[in-house]
Design a protein around this motif. Structure first.
Motif, PDB file in Angstrom:
ATOM      1  N   GLY A 102      -7.150  14.044   5.858  1.00 35.86           N
ATOM      2  CA  GLY A 102      -7.118  12.682   5.349  1.00 35.86           C
ATOM      3  C   GLY A 102      -6.158  11.809   6.138  1.00 35.86           C
ATOM      4  O   GLY A 102      -5.316  12.297   6.892  1.00 35.86           O
ATOM      5  N   ASP A 103      -6.286  10.502   5.958  1.00 39.80           N
ATOM      6  CA  ASP A 103      -5.428   9.574   6.689  1.00 39.80           C
ATOM      7  C   ASP A 103      -4.705   8.626   5.736  1.00 39.80           C
ATOM      8  O   ASP A 103      -4.478   7.452   6.035  1.00 39.80           O
ATOM      9  N   SER A 104      -4.340   9.128   4.557  1.00 36.61           N
ATOM     10  CA  SER A 104      -3.738   8.267   3.537  1.00 36.61           C
ATOM     11  C   SER A 104      -2.253   8.031   3.763  1.00 36.61           C
ATOM     12  O   SER A 104      -1.655   7.189   3.108  1.00 36.61           O
ATOM     13  N   ARG A 105      -1.641   8.742   4.697  1.00 37.23           N
ATOM     14  CA  ARG A 105      -0.191   8.626   4.906  1.00 37.23           C
ATOM     15  C   ARG A 105       0.128   7.650   6.034  1.00 37.23           C
ATOM     16  O   ARG A 105      -0.421   7.758   7.124  1.00 37.23           O
ATOM     17  N   THR A 128      -1.692   9.824  -4.116  1.00 34.03           N
ATOM     18  CA  THR A 128      -1.067   9.786  -5.439  1.00 34.03           C
ATOM     19  C   THR A 128      -0.734  11.206  -5.902  1.00 34.03           C
ATOM     20  O   THR A 128      -1.540  12.118  -5.769  1.00 34.03           O
ATOM     21  N   GLY A 129       0.462  11.370  -6.446  1.00 37.29           N
ATOM     22  CA  GLY A 129       0.932  12.686  -6.871  1.00 37.29           C
ATOM     23  C   GLY A 129       2.028  13.216  -5.984  1.00 37.29           C
ATOM     24  O   GLY A 129       2.781  14.107  -6.380  1.00 37.29           O
ATOM     25  N   ALA A 130       2.118  12.669  -4.772  1.00 31.94           N
ATOM     26  CA  ALA A 130       3.187  13.064  -3.863  1.00 31.94           C
ATOM     27  C   ALA A 130       4.456  12.262  -4.180  1.00 31.94           C
ATOM     28  O   ALA A 130       4.388  11.161  -4.715  1.00 31.94           O
ATOM     29  N   THR A 131       5.604  12.834  -3.871  1.00 30.18           N
ATOM     30  CA  THR A 131       6.879  12.132  -4.028  1.00 30.18           C
ATOM     31  C   THR A 131       7.233  11.475  -2.705  1.00 30.18           C
ATOM     32  O   THR A 131       7.330  12.150  -1.679  1.00 30.18           O
ATOM     33  N   ILE A 132       7.412  10.157  -2.725  1.00 31.32           N
ATOM     34  CA  ILE A 132       7.667   9.385  -1.518  1.00 31.32           C
ATOM     35  C   ILE A 132       9.093   8.863  -1.540  1.00 31.32           C
ATOM     36  O   ILE A 132       9.525   8.232  -2.513  1.00 31.32           O
ATOM     37  N   GLY A 153      -6.099   3.117  -6.521  1.00 33.35           N
ATOM     38  CA  GLY A 153      -6.988   4.265  -6.414  1.00 33.35           C
ATOM     39  C   GLY A 153      -6.196   5.547  -6.265  1.00 33.35           C
ATOM     40  O   GLY A 153      -5.360   5.870  -7.106  1.00 33.35           O
ATOM     41  N   SER A 154      -6.433   6.261  -5.181  1.00 34.12           N
ATOM     42  CA  SER A 154      -5.755   7.541  -4.953  1.00 34.12           C
ATOM     43  C   SER A 154      -4.569   7.415  -4.008  1.00 34.12           C
ATOM     44  O   SER A 154      -4.015   8.421  -3.579  1.00 34.12           O
ATOM     45  N   ILE A 155      -4.166   6.177  -3.697  1.00 33.41           N
ATOM     46  CA  ILE A 155      -3.069   5.943  -2.760  1.00 33.41           C
ATOM     47  C   ILE A 155      -1.891   5.282  -3.471  1.00 33.41           C
ATOM     48  O   ILE A 155      -2.065   4.291  -4.186  1.00 33.41           O
ATOM     49  N   THR A 156      -0.702   5.836  -3.276  1.00 31.47           N
ATOM     50  CA  THR A 156       0.530   5.253  -3.817  1.00 31.47           C
ATOM     51  C   THR A 156       1.406   4.778  -2.663  1.00 31.47           C
ATOM     52  O   THR A 156       1.553   5.481  -1.657  1.00 31.47           O
ATOM     53  N   THR A 157       1.997   3.593  -2.818  1.00 35.32           N
ATOM     54  CA  THR A 157       2.837   3.011  -1.782  1.00 35.32           C
ATOM     55  C   THR A 157       4.208   2.671  -2.345  1.00 35.32           C
ATOM     56  O   THR A 157       4.314   2.052  -3.414  1.00 35.32           O
ATOM     57  N   LYS A 158       5.251   3.099  -1.639  1.00 33.78           N
ATOM     58  CA  LYS A 158       6.624   2.720  -1.956  1.00 33.78           C
ATOM     59  C   LYS A 158       7.036   1.603  -0.997  1.00 33.78           C
ATOM     60  O   LYS A 158       6.884   1.733   0.224  1.00 33.78           O
TER      61      LYS A 158
END
Length: 204
Positions: A102-105, A128-132, A153-158
């Motif tokens: 995947g390329d979500s990072r 989403t679900g990862a600790t950033i 969606g399935s992407i979380t951004t800090k």
């Protein structure tokens, strides 16, 4: 032939491929293989464990690092049966897996380069679900104030926002991504430049 299973992984993740077979034939081994660019079969070195109660055996294998190298590669687990009457062996696939990376990072900076007094936003995205965690300079200096979180969606951004920026905000910013039972992943740091504004210039 077994059906193809697709597994989504992220760059830098620890990935384990597991092949489990129950059989009444105890004399066999389980091994993982993939194919090279020329189509040749290539054995995948693994950490393997076996348990056997006389009728069943389980093989666990497949520790792969550097996910991008394995992108879109297909792996197959082969069961090899050794004949008790001769030195011959019979092999056939019992599981097929395709790894997709995947390329979500991502790690980015908005407003770079900046002048003192401008706004700067450093952003790190992951599944989403990862600790950033964002940091400046080194992982001994995690950013804790001015952090906001957005999830789409399935992407979380800090996001780390500084307004107004000053010369002291100049430097290298990085991102650590953590998941349970996974090794930490560190994205390539980005450098932020902050320039002083030139005011009240006089010309002859």
């Amino acid at each position: 032939a077994p059906s193809l299973e697709t597994v989504l992984v992220q760059e830098g993740d620890y990935t384990r491929l597991t092949c489990t077979v129950t059989s009444d034939i105890p004399l066999y081994t389980l091994s993982w293989y993939t194919t090279t660019s020329s189509g040749a079969e290539m054995y995948v070195p693994t950490h393997r464990s076996h348990s056997q109660d006389g009728t069943s055996q389980t093989g666990v294998s497949g520790r792969l690092f550097g996910a991008s190298y394995w992108h879109d590669k297909e792996f197959y687990c082969k069961k090899t049966i050794a004949s008790s009457l001769s030195a011959s062996e019979t092999s056939f696939p019992v599981k097929r897996v395709k790894l997709t990376v995947g390329d979500s990072r991502s790690l980015s900076v908005s407003g770079n380069p900046a002048y003192a007094g401008d706004s700067l936003v450093v952003s790190c995205s992951a599944e989403t679900g990862a600790t950033i965690k964002l940091y400046k300079g080194s992982t001994m200096n995690f950013l804790t104030s001015g952090i906001t979180t957005d999830t789409t969606g399935s992407i979380t951004t800090k996001n780390w926002t500084v307004n107004p920026a000053s010369k002291s905000d100049q430097g290298s910013y990085g991102c650590q991504i953590s998941k349970t039972n996974r090794q930490n992943v560190y994205l390539t740091p980005v450098h932020v430049d902050v320039y002083e504004r030139c005011e009240n210039l006089e010309y002859d």
